[in-house]
Design a protein around this motif. Structure first.
Motif, PDB file in Angstrom:
ATOM      1  N   ASN A   6       0.799  -1.226   0.000  1.00 55.71           N
ATOM      2  CA  ASN A   6       0.000   0.000   0.000  1.00 55.71           C
ATOM      3  C   ASN A   6       0.833   1.277   0.000  1.00 55.71           C
ATOM      4  O   ASN A   6       0.278   2.379  -0.107  1.00 55.71           O
ATOM      5  N   ASN A   7       2.170   1.118   0.114  1.00 55.05           N
ATOM      6  CA  ASN A   7       3.032   2.304   0.133  1.00 55.05           C
ATOM      7  C   ASN A   7       4.063   2.319  -0.990  1.00 55.05           C
ATOM      8  O   ASN A   7       4.694   3.359  -1.220  1.00 55.05           O
ATOM      9  N   ALA A   8       4.225   1.198  -1.701  1.00 51.14           N
ATOM     10  CA  ALA A   8       5.211   1.129  -2.781  1.00 51.14           C
ATOM     11  C   ALA A   8       4.776   2.001  -3.954  1.00 51.14           C
ATOM     12  O   ALA A   8       3.580   2.169  -4.223  1.00 51.14           O
ATOM     13  N   SER A   9       5.757   2.556  -4.644  1.00 49.53           N
ATOM     14  CA  SER A   9       5.461   3.350  -5.831  1.00 49.53           C
ATOM     15  C   SER A   9       5.026   2.440  -6.978  1.00 49.53           C
ATOM     16  O   SER A   9       5.203   1.212  -6.927  1.00 49.53           O
ATOM     17  N   GLU A  10       4.463   3.055  -8.019  1.00 50.47           N
ATOM     18  CA  GLU A  10       4.066   2.262  -9.189  1.00 50.47           C
ATOM     19  C   GLU A  10       5.276   1.549  -9.776  1.00 50.47           C
ATOM     20  O   GLU A  10       5.184   0.362 -10.147  1.00 50.47           O
ATOM     21  N   LYS A  11       6.414   2.229  -9.840  1.00 53.66           N
ATOM     22  CA  LYS A  11       7.619   1.626 -10.410  1.00 53.66           C
ATOM     23  C   LYS A  11       8.077   0.436  -9.580  1.00 53.66           C
ATOM     24  O   LYS A  11       8.468  -0.613 -10.123  1.00 53.66           O
ATOM     25  N   ASP A  12       8.027   0.567  -8.264  1.00 52.08           N
ATOM     26  CA  ASP A  12       8.426  -0.536  -7.388  1.00 52.08           C
ATOM     27  C   ASP A  12       7.469  -1.715  -7.526  1.00 52.08           C
ATOM     28  O   ASP A  12       7.893  -2.879  -7.496  1.00 52.08           O
ATOM     29  N   LEU A  13       6.190  -1.433  -7.650  1.00 45.95           N
ATOM     30  CA  LEU A  13       5.212  -2.508  -7.814  1.00 45.95           C
ATOM     31  C   LEU A  13       5.417  -3.249  -9.138  1.00 45.95           C
ATOM     32  O   LEU A  13       5.325  -4.476  -9.198  1.00 45.95           O
ATOM     33  N   LEU A  14       5.715  -2.504 -10.193  1.00 38.51           N
ATOM     34  CA  LEU A  14       5.956  -3.148 -11.485  1.00 38.51           C
ATOM     35  C   LEU A  14       7.205  -4.009 -11.440  1.00 38.51           C
ATOM     36  O   LEU A  14       7.240  -5.113 -11.994  1.00 38.51           O
ATOM     37  N   SER A  15       8.253  -3.535 -10.777  1.00 38.92           N
ATOM     38  CA  SER A  15       9.470  -4.345 -10.626  1.00 38.92           C
ATOM     39  C   SER A  15       9.174  -5.605  -9.822  1.00 38.92           C
ATOM     40  O   SER A  15       9.674  -6.687 -10.141  1.00 38.92           O
ATOM     41  N   ALA A  16       8.338  -5.457  -8.794  1.00 44.07           N
ATOM     42  CA  ALA A  16       7.972  -6.611  -7.970  1.00 44.07           C
ATOM     43  C   ALA A  16       7.136  -7.618  -8.738  1.00 44.07           C
ATOM     44  O   ALA A  16       7.103  -8.805  -8.412  1.00 44.07           O
ATOM     45  N   ALA A  17       6.450  -7.143  -9.782  1.00 47.40           N
ATOM     46  CA  ALA A  17       5.564  -8.027 -10.549  1.00 47.40           C
ATOM     47  C   ALA A  17       6.329  -8.960 -11.474  1.00 47.40           C
ATOM     48  O   ALA A  17       5.744  -9.860 -12.078  1.00 47.40           O
ATOM     49  N   VAL A  18       7.652  -8.752 -11.603  1.00 47.47           N
ATOM     50  CA  VAL A  18       8.474  -9.626 -12.436  1.00 47.47           C
ATOM     51  C   VAL A  18       9.005 -10.757 -11.575  1.00 47.47           C
ATOM     52  O   VAL A  18       9.725 -10.525 -10.613  1.00 47.47           O
ATOM     53  N   GLY A  19       8.640 -11.978 -11.885  1.00 52.66           N
ATOM     54  CA  GLY A  19       9.110 -13.135 -11.122  1.00 52.66           C
ATOM     55  C   GLY A  19       7.960 -13.961 -10.585  1.00 52.66           C
ATOM     56  O   GLY A  19       6.830 -13.489 -10.461  1.00 52.66           O
ATOM     57  N   ASN A  20       8.299 -15.201 -10.234  1.00 54.32           N
ATOM     58  CA  ASN A  20       7.284 -16.132  -9.753  1.00 54.32           C
ATOM     59  C   ASN A  20       7.734 -16.808  -8.463  1.00 54.32           C
ATOM     60  O   ASN A  20       8.815 -16.560  -7.961  1.00 54.32           O
ATOM     61  N   ALA A  21       6.865 -17.678  -7.976  1.00 54.76           N
ATOM     62  CA  ALA A  21       7.128 -18.555  -6.817  1.00 54.76           C
ATOM     63  C   ALA A  21       7.522 -17.800  -5.549  1.00 54.76           C
ATOM     64  O   ALA A  21       8.598 -18.022  -5.003  1.00 54.76           O
ATOM     65  N   PRO A  22       6.635 -16.939  -5.019  1.00 52.98           N
ATOM     66  CA  PRO A  22       5.344 -16.560  -5.568  1.00 52.98           C
ATOM     67  C   PRO A  22       5.466 -15.327  -6.468  1.00 52.98           C
ATOM     68  O   PRO A  22       6.420 -14.569  -6.373  1.00 52.98           O
ATOM     69  N   SER A  23       4.454 -15.144  -7.299  1.00 60.81           N
ATOM     70  CA  SER A  23       4.367 -13.912  -8.078  1.00 60.81           C
ATOM     71  C   SER A  23       3.770 -12.826  -7.185  1.00 60.81           C
ATOM     72  O   SER A  23       3.202 -13.110  -6.123  1.00 60.81           O
ATOM     73  N   LEU A  24       3.878 -11.581  -7.625  1.00 59.79           N
ATOM     74  CA  LEU A  24       3.261 -10.499  -6.854  1.00 59.79           C
ATOM     75  C   LEU A  24       1.748 -10.680  -6.816  1.00 59.79           C
ATOM     76  O   LEU A  24       1.099 -10.367  -5.813  1.00 59.79           O
ATOM     77  N   ALA A  25       1.191 -11.203  -7.893  1.00 59.79           N
ATOM     78  CA  ALA A  25      -0.251 -11.474  -7.911  1.00 59.79           C
ATOM     79  C   ALA A  25      -0.619 -12.467  -6.819  1.00 59.79           C
ATOM     80  O   ALA A  25      -1.647 -12.315  -6.132  1.00 59.79           O
ATOM     81  N   ASP A  26       0.222 -13.500  -6.646  1.00 58.12           N
ATOM     82  CA  ASP A  26      -0.018 -14.476  -5.573  1.00 58.12           C
ATOM     83  C   ASP A  26       0.001 -13.790  -4.208  1.00 58.12           C
ATOM     84  O   ASP A  26      -0.834 -14.085  -3.343  1.00 58.12           O
ATOM     85  N   VAL A  27       0.957 -12.890  -4.021  1.00 57.24           N
ATOM     86  CA  VAL A  27       1.088 -12.196  -2.740  1.00 57.24           C
ATOM     87  C   VAL A  27      -0.149 -11.334  -2.475  1.00 57.24           C
ATOM     88  O   VAL A  27      -0.699 -11.334  -1.368  1.00 57.24           O
ATOM     89  N   VAL A  28      -0.600 -10.623  -3.497  1.00 62.71           N
ATOM     90  CA  VAL A  28      -1.798  -9.785  -3.347  1.00 62.71           C
ATOM     91  C   VAL A  28      -3.009 -10.635  -2.968  1.00 62.71           C
ATOM     92  O   VAL A  28      -3.808 -10.258  -2.095  1.00 62.71           O
ATOM     93  N   LYS A  29      -3.136 -11.785  -3.590  1.00 65.74           N
ATOM     94  CA  LYS A  29      -4.254 -12.676  -3.277  1.00 65.74           C
ATOM     95  C   LYS A  29      -4.160 -13.225  -1.855  1.00 65.74           C
ATOM     96  O   LYS A  29      -5.181 -13.499  -1.216  1.00 65.74           O
ATOM     97  N   MET A  30      -2.946 -13.381  -1.351  1.00 59.18           N
ATOM     98  CA  MET A  30      -2.754 -13.902   0.008  1.00 59.18           C
ATOM     99  C   MET A  30      -3.150 -12.891   1.068  1.00 59.18           C
ATOM    100  O   MET A  30      -3.795 -13.234   2.071  1.00 59.18           O
ATOM    101  N   VAL A  31      -2.750 -11.628   0.866  1.00 54.77           N
ATOM    102  CA  VAL A  31      -2.876 -10.653   1.965  1.00 54.77           C
ATOM    103  C   VAL A  31      -4.022  -9.670   1.787  1.00 54.77           C
ATOM    104  O   VAL A  31      -4.360  -8.939   2.721  1.00 54.77           O
ATOM    105  N   HIS A  32      -4.627  -9.608   0.594  1.00 54.21           N
ATOM    106  CA  HIS A  32      -5.778  -8.734   0.345  1.00 54.21           C
ATOM    107  C   HIS A  32      -5.551  -7.293   0.822  1.00 54.21           C
ATOM    108  O   HIS A  32      -6.216  -6.807   1.747  1.00 54.21           O
ATOM    109  N   PRO A  33      -4.615  -6.570   0.220  1.00 54.75           N
ATOM    110  CA  PRO A  33      -4.382  -5.187   0.632  1.00 54.75           C
ATOM    111  C   PRO A  33      -5.601  -4.315   0.352  1.00 54.75           C
ATOM    112  O   PRO A  33      -6.335  -4.554  -0.606  1.00 54.75           O
TER     113      PRO A  33
END
Length: 517
Positions: free
Chosen positions: A149-176
């Motif tokens: 909820n505090n990361a910049s758009e650029k940081d979120l996009l960088s975080a979205a690269v990669g798997n196991a878990p993906s950032l999408a998985d993390v979002v689904k886990m914690v429901h920000p």
């Protein structure tokens, strides 16, 4: 006349007795639990090494985290992230604090989990059950939510690269629960739910526009998001111009394949970025990563780029200090040092070996201290002519190309004693798995030879730099002996402080304990 043999043997009896065995079964000294944890955290990448499996390393670290207090675990995590530039180990140590419910967790998390890659590492470790639970738990979940909820758009996009878990998985886990409309639209876009296209943040909006119409400007997003698309040479050139320093270093061959260097001005542009001192410092680059890039550069890469990498190496090692007095550096070039510096990872195993790191450290010290005597060793000292006026890369390559025998850590000291040499500081860079010089009972051969050396050089100091995640040493920690682990250039400053008598009595562990959490 005094019995010289008798008094010579008596001297050895006053040396500390070896109290452990290394992985070769030879006599060694065990580090304290705190020192062991620091050693594993500063050098371990949780991959199989020459002597220890990834599983064995993980088990050792978790046991050590139980032995030492949570505050020191937190300090070690911060040290290894901020000054050692490590990734997996600081995330693991932070996860152990979560598993313990330690009050240090929140403050440590904020300093260690400082980008999306580290966030995904932390979540992966927590969900694996390695630290005793398979759910995040309330406090860790809130910390992850706060990051999202505090990361910049650029940081979120960088975080979205990669798997196991993906950032999408993390979002689904914690429901920000985001406060901004753009962040809410981003999370929905990320996990494949319905979203308002007009609410998307600028970079994502530009990315979607580019996918729909290639005449649109290339968006400044992580290049991995673009590689699935068919890109022109001009588009690849734009990616190179927009890329961060580490991404640029890692994709020099990729740019060659896509014709980037053939475009007017691009070779000079990339070379300039590689030489950017501010960008190098910000990237927290390991000097050995530059060596890897230099070694991996294929024939299609222009000489100007290779020269820029050498310039970058010199810049990255700018803070290697000058040390007063005579310095001797002893890089270990034995067979065990030919294993990967970051451990075995299948097809992703780094081509950089422990011997490359040892050679690089020796060459860097020679560069800043031209009178340094370099004594590479395996079964014995190996002859190798290095020139302080040559580049660090050239001398490191020379040193790394020799050796391959057994490990005899006492050999350089024995040669110095044979030659009745004088020195103020002796530096070893090794894995400490000495066995050629093993003797039953008493002190290690290294300590015996150091004792003789000290009689001739009473103010001399010995610094043992270990670049492997093991827990024993050949020279016991004391006022004149420093044992330290790691790859980063921070090691050089600590060694210089030690040489000048400016470290506390706790030495390297004391440096870690001085960190305020």
């Amino acid at each position: 006349m005094a019995n010289t043999q008798l008094f010579q043997s008596l001297k050895g009896k006053f040396l500390p007795q070896a109290n452990a065995a290394n992985f070769e079964g030879a006599p060694a000294y065990a580090m304290s639990p705190r020192h062991q944890l620091a050693q594993y955290a500063a050098t371990g990448c949780l991959n199989a090494t020459y002597y220890a499996s990834a599983e064995a390393q993980l088990e050792t670290v978790l046991e050590l985290c139980k032995e030492v207090d949570a505050h020191f675990v937190a300090q070690t995590a911060v040290y290894c992230r901020e000054r050692g530039y490590m990734k997996d180990m600081p995330a693991l140590l932070t996860a152990t604090l979560a598993g313990k419910g330690s009050p240090e967790l929140s403050r440590t998390f904020k300093r260690v989990i400082n980008n999306g890659k580290m966030l995904r590492n932390f979540v992966q470790i927590m969900r694996s059950g390695a630290v005793g639970r398979k759910s995040l738990g309330t406090r860790p979940k809130k910390l992850v939510q706060a990051w999202l909820n505090n990361a910049s758009e650029k940081d979120l996009l960088s975080a979205a690269v990669g798997n196991a878990p993906s950032l999408a998985d993390v979002v689904k886990m914690v429901h920000p629960k985001p406060a901004e409309a753009w962040r809410e639209a981003f999370f929905a876009w990320l996990i494949g739910k319905a979203y308002d296209p007009q609410a998307l943040p600028p970079l994502v909006k530009a990315f979607e526009a580019y996918k729909a119409d290639r005449s649109q400007p290339l968006p400044n997003v992580p290049f991995q998001m673009l590689t699935a698309l068919e890109l022109s040479d001009q588009a690849w050139a734009q990616i190179a111009r927009q890329s961060g320093w580490q991404m640029l270093r890692m994709n020099l061959n990729t740019f060659a394949r896509h014709g980037v260097y053939a475009l007017p001005g691009m070779t000079a542009c990339i070379a300039e970025k590689l030489r950017d001192a501010e960008a190098i410092a910000k990237a927290m680059v390991f000097p050995y990563q530059l060596m890897a890039a230099y070694a991996a550069a294929n024939k299609e890469i222009p000489m100007e780029i290779s020269e820029a990498l050498q310039d970058a190496m010199e810049i990255a090692l700018n803070n290697v200090p000058e040390i007063a007095g005579k310095v001797v550096v002893c890089p270990d070039v034995s067979g065990s040092m030919h294993s990967s510096a970051t451990g075995y990872r299948g097809s992703a195993t780094s081509a950089v070996r422990c011997i490359d790191v040892a050679a690089l450290m020796a060459a860097a010290m020679l560069r800043k201290n031209p009178d340094t005597l370099v004594l590479p060793f395996e079964n014995d000292v190996v002859a190798c002519n290095v020139n302080p006026r040559d580049s660090v890369m050239t001398n490191a390559s020379k040193l790394a190309s020799i050796g391959g025998g057994g490990t005899n850590c006492s050999a350089p000291l024995a040669q110095l004693n044979k030659n009745k040499a004088k020195a103020d500081l002796v530096i070893f860079v090794s894995d400490n798995e000495s066995w050629v010089d093993a003797k039953r009972g008493g002190a290690t051969a290294t300590m015996r030879e150091w004792n003789i050396f000290k009689q001739r050089n009473p103010n001399a100091r010995l610094a043992c730099i270990d670049i492997t995640p093991y827990s024993t040493t050949q020279a016991v920690e004391r006022a004149d002996i420093l044992n330290i682990g790691g790859f980063s250039d921070d090691i050089f400053q600590i060694v210089a402080d030690f040489a000048a008598g400016q470290l506390s009595s706790a030495h390297w562990v004391g440096e870690i304990q001085s960190i305020v959490i």
